[in-house]
Write a protein that holds these residues in place. Structure first.
Motif, PDB file in Angstrom:
ATOM      1  N   SER A  45      48.952  46.157  48.594  1.00  0.00           N
ATOM      2  CA  SER A  45      47.566  45.690  48.613  1.00  0.00           C
ATOM      3  C   SER A  45      47.431  44.359  47.879  1.00  0.00           C
ATOM      4  O   SER A  45      47.974  44.169  46.786  1.00  0.00           O
ATOM      5  CB  SER A  45      46.652  46.726  47.961  1.00  0.00           C
ATOM      6  OG  SER A  45      45.331  46.214  47.846  1.00  0.00           O
ATOM      7  N   ALA A  46      46.703  43.431  48.489  1.00  0.00           N
ATOM      8  CA  ALA A  46      46.532  42.099  47.885  1.00  0.00           C
ATOM      9  C   ALA A  46      45.842  42.173  46.530  1.00  0.00           C
ATOM     10  O   ALA A  46      46.041  41.305  45.672  1.00  0.00           O
ATOM     11  CB  ALA A  46      45.738  41.206  48.836  1.00  0.00           C
ATOM     12  N   SER A  47      45.034  43.196  46.293  1.00  0.00           N
ATOM     13  CA  SER A  47      44.318  43.320  45.021  1.00  0.00           C
ATOM     14  C   SER A  47      45.258  43.536  43.844  1.00  0.00           C
ATOM     15  O   SER A  47      44.904  43.262  42.691  1.00  0.00           O
ATOM     16  CB  SER A  47      43.316  44.485  45.086  1.00  0.00           C
ATOM     17  OG  SER A  47      43.979  45.720  45.285  1.00  0.00           O
ATOM     18  N   LEU A  48      46.471  44.005  44.094  1.00  0.00           N
ATOM     19  CA  LEU A  48      47.430  44.261  43.019  1.00  0.00           C
ATOM     20  C   LEU A  48      47.975  42.965  42.420  1.00  0.00           C
ATOM     21  O   LEU A  48      48.501  42.968  41.312  1.00  0.00           O
ATOM     22  CB  LEU A  48      48.597  45.109  43.537  1.00  0.00           C
ATOM     23  CG  LEU A  48      48.233  46.477  44.125  1.00  0.00           C
ATOM     24  CD1 LEU A  48      49.474  47.148  44.706  1.00  0.00           C
ATOM     25  CD2 LEU A  48      47.592  47.364  43.078  1.00  0.00           C
ATOM     26  N   LYS A  49      47.852  41.880  43.165  1.00  0.00           N
ATOM     27  CA  LYS A  49      48.393  40.591  42.714  1.00  0.00           C
ATOM     28  C   LYS A  49      47.745  40.117  41.423  1.00  0.00           C
ATOM     29  O   LYS A  49      48.356  39.391  40.641  1.00  0.00           O
ATOM     30  CB  LYS A  49      48.199  39.548  43.821  1.00  0.00           C
ATOM     31  CG  LYS A  49      48.754  38.174  43.495  1.00  0.00           C
ATOM     32  CD  LYS A  49      48.615  37.237  44.680  1.00  0.00           C
ATOM     33  CE  LYS A  49      49.222  35.871  44.384  1.00  0.00           C
ATOM     34  NZ  LYS A  49      49.139  34.965  45.552  1.00  0.00           N
ATOM     35  N   TYR A  50      46.517  40.542  41.183  1.00  0.00           N
ATOM     36  CA  TYR A  50      45.756  39.986  40.065  1.00  0.00           C
ATOM     37  C   TYR A  50      45.741  40.897  38.832  1.00  0.00           C
ATOM     38  O   TYR A  50      44.994  40.645  37.884  1.00  0.00           O
ATOM     39  CB  TYR A  50      44.335  39.690  40.542  1.00  0.00           C
ATOM     40  CG  TYR A  50      44.324  38.796  41.760  1.00  0.00           C
ATOM     41  CD1 TYR A  50      44.597  37.438  41.642  1.00  0.00           C
ATOM     42  CD2 TYR A  50      44.111  39.316  43.033  1.00  0.00           C
ATOM     43  CE1 TYR A  50      44.624  36.613  42.758  1.00  0.00           C
ATOM     44  CE2 TYR A  50      44.138  38.506  44.157  1.00  0.00           C
ATOM     45  CZ  TYR A  50      44.395  37.149  44.018  1.00  0.00           C
ATOM     46  OH  TYR A  50      44.442  36.336  45.118  1.00  0.00           O
ATOM     47  N   LEU A  51      46.562  41.933  38.828  1.00  0.00           N
ATOM     48  CA  LEU A  51      46.666  42.798  37.660  1.00  0.00           C
ATOM     49  C   LEU A  51      47.684  42.218  36.687  1.00  0.00           C
ATOM     50  O   LEU A  51      48.838  41.998  37.047  1.00  0.00           O
ATOM     51  CB  LEU A  51      47.074  44.222  38.075  1.00  0.00           C
ATOM     52  CG  LEU A  51      46.099  44.961  38.995  1.00  0.00           C
ATOM     53  CD1 LEU A  51      46.635  46.350  39.322  1.00  0.00           C
ATOM     54  CD2 LEU A  51      44.725  45.080  38.344  1.00  0.00           C
ATOM     55  N   ASP A  52      47.257  41.971  35.457  1.00  0.00           N
ATOM     56  CA  ASP A  52      48.120  41.309  34.479  1.00  0.00           C
ATOM     57  C   ASP A  52      49.229  42.207  33.950  1.00  0.00           C
ATOM     58  O   ASP A  52      50.166  41.731  33.319  1.00  0.00           O
ATOM     59  CB  ASP A  52      47.282  40.804  33.294  1.00  0.00           C
ATOM     60  CG  ASP A  52      46.368  39.657  33.676  1.00  0.00           C
ATOM     61  OD1 ASP A  52      46.703  38.954  34.657  1.00  0.00           O
ATOM     62  OD2 ASP A  52      45.339  39.464  33.018  1.00  0.00           O
ATOM     63  N   PHE A  53      49.136  43.505  34.178  1.00  0.00           N
ATOM     64  CA  PHE A  53      50.095  44.427  33.575  1.00  0.00           C
ATOM     65  C   PHE A  53      50.861  45.191  34.649  1.00  0.00           C
ATOM     66  O   PHE A  53      51.124  46.377  34.527  1.00  0.00           O
ATOM     67  CB  PHE A  53      49.374  45.395  32.637  1.00  0.00           C
ATOM     68  CG  PHE A  53      47.967  45.711  33.054  1.00  0.00           C
ATOM     69  CD1 PHE A  53      46.915  44.974  32.528  1.00  0.00           C
ATOM     70  CD2 PHE A  53      47.695  46.705  33.976  1.00  0.00           C
ATOM     71  CE1 PHE A  53      45.610  45.242  32.923  1.00  0.00           C
ATOM     72  CE2 PHE A  53      46.395  46.982  34.361  1.00  0.00           C
ATOM     73  CZ  PHE A  53      45.351  46.244  33.831  1.00  0.00           C
ATOM     74  N   LEU A  54      51.243  44.473  35.714  1.00  0.00           N
ATOM     75  CA  LEU A  54      51.996  45.073  36.810  1.00  0.00           C
ATOM     76  C   LEU A  54      52.947  44.024  37.356  1.00  0.00           C
ATOM     77  O   LEU A  54      52.554  42.897  37.626  1.00  0.00           O
ATOM     78  CB  LEU A  54      51.041  45.544  37.914  1.00  0.00           C
ATOM     79  CG  LEU A  54      51.655  46.106  39.194  1.00  0.00           C
ATOM     80  CD1 LEU A  54      52.382  47.410  38.908  1.00  0.00           C
ATOM     81  CD2 LEU A  54      50.564  46.335  40.249  1.00  0.00           C
TER      82      LEU A  54
END
Length: 381
Positions: free
Chosen positions: A136-145
């Motif tokens: 999912s493209a939304s995962l790109k913006y998680l700082d801790f992943l």
């Protein structure tokens, strides 16, 4: 104005509390992980069934590393927690992993919605998270992943450009109504519009839909729209059923999906039914992989999921060899701007915890197998 100030203050206090709690949990975990490391063990959690393709790839890599010198002389110990591809179960699994304070990292989850919800839990309790499966493209913006697989937005340009180059100007989109299905369809539609392709119509389906529902949707489109191709997103079982249903009612236009349908049994089914013009996008091609490393993989497991699981362990190993302490921050720092060499998918560049240089291919399913029809590199993002 006063209410707004109170609301913002409450948010700041909450974030500060989370930050402090994260620090406390991280310190406790670091001590437990170091204690176990003194026994020459590094414990890693895996969030899928032990016999799944991803888990088997992870296990092979761990066996190879442990047969050598391990990671700085320390052996990897895997602990399996099966999330059963269910969000509620996935959250339970995340908390179960975090309760074991000597677990340093987790590899997973496969479903994007579980990965996203669980990531905050892992961050809060100081567990490092690697994502080799969720897109999912939304995962790109998680700082801790750490994302070591292309997200939907990075990979969706390829099928859109394939449509343009193939003169498929009028396209239908059919997406599963969940995080993954919508994310991939949204990204495809975005790039289709950017390339001046026409989205004639878009439909969505639920996980409980049956073949009769797909036949109904296909029949409606066939009667009411003039289209050149269909783009379908969702899990493998549903996409495969949709393709069979559409071909069964005489929709002969090309159908394009992603590599959720990259399954040999499905390839054979299409051959038996004489269904042609089915395509999928993927970052995995046997011909394009590092052949020396691919030779280690059993032929029956040379697929994207197995190989992503395999590569994830070696990337984790390389990152840990660059660190001094077992902390989240130090580990994540290895993925700010780094190159990881000698992987099945080639040399991998990672910037700000996201892979940046992978290729995407369009494969055509024909004759019970798949062949590359478009192997140009993906557009730089």
């Amino acid at each position: 104005m006063k209410k707004l100030f109170i609301f913002l203050s409450a948010i700041c206090i909450s974030l500060t509390a989370i930050s402090c709690s994260n620090g406390q949990h991280s310190i406790a975990r670091m001590k437990a992980v170091r204690k176990l490391a003194r026994k020459n063990i590094i414990k890693i959690a895996v969030t899928s069934d032990k016999d799944s393709e991803g888990s088997l790839g992870i296990q092979q890599a761990v066996d190879e590393i442990n047969q050598e010198d391990g990671i700085k002389g320390k052996k990897i110990q895997l602990v399996y927690f099966d999330d059963e591809h269910d969000l509620k179960k996935g959250i339970e699994v995340a908390y179960a992993i975090c309760r074991q304070k000597d677990i340093f990292a987790v590899i997973g989850h496969k479903n994007s919605n579980i990965t996203k919800e669980a990531s905050l839990i892992y961050h809060y309790y100081g567990v490092v998270q690697l994502n080799p499966f969720s897109t999912s493209a939304s995962l790109k913006y998680l700082d801790f992943l750490v994302n070591i697989i292309l997200n939907d937005k990075d990979s969706a340009y390829k099928p859109a450009s394939f449509c343009l180059n193939s003169s498929y100007q009028n396209i239908l989109v059919y997406s599963q109504n969940d995080n993954f299905g919508n994310s991939l369809a949204n990204s495809f539609e975005y790039f289709a519009n950017e390339l001046n392709l026409k989205i004639c119509d878009r439909g969505s389906y639920e996980s409980y839909f049956k073949t009769t529902d797909f036949i109904s949707q296909g029949t409606y489109w066939k009667k009411n729209f003039d289209f050149d191709a269909v783009f379908v997103s969702g899990d493998d079982e549903h996409v495969e059923n949709i393709i069979a249903a559409f071909r069964g009612i005489g929709i002969t236009q090309p159908i394009i999906s992603d590599d959720t349908i990259a399954d040999e049994s499905f390839f054979r089914f299409l051959k038996e039914q004489n269904f042609e013009d089915v395509y999928y996008s993927t970052d995995f091609s046997v011909e394009k992989c590092n052949q020396d490393i691919l030779a280690k993989i059993p032929e029956t497991h040379r697929n994207a999921v197995y190989c992503h699981g395999y590569d994830s362990v070696y990337i984790l190993k390389s990152a840990l060899e660059r660190t001094k302490n077992f902390t989240q921050n130090e580990f994540y720092a290895q993925f700010e701007d780094a190159l990881y060499n000698d992987n099945i998918f080639g040399n991998i560049s990672i910037k700000e915890r996201n892979i940046t240089n992978a290729n995407v291919y369009i494969m055509r399913i024909t004759g019970g197998t798949s062949v590359i029809v478009d192997d140009l590199e993906k557009r730089a993002m």
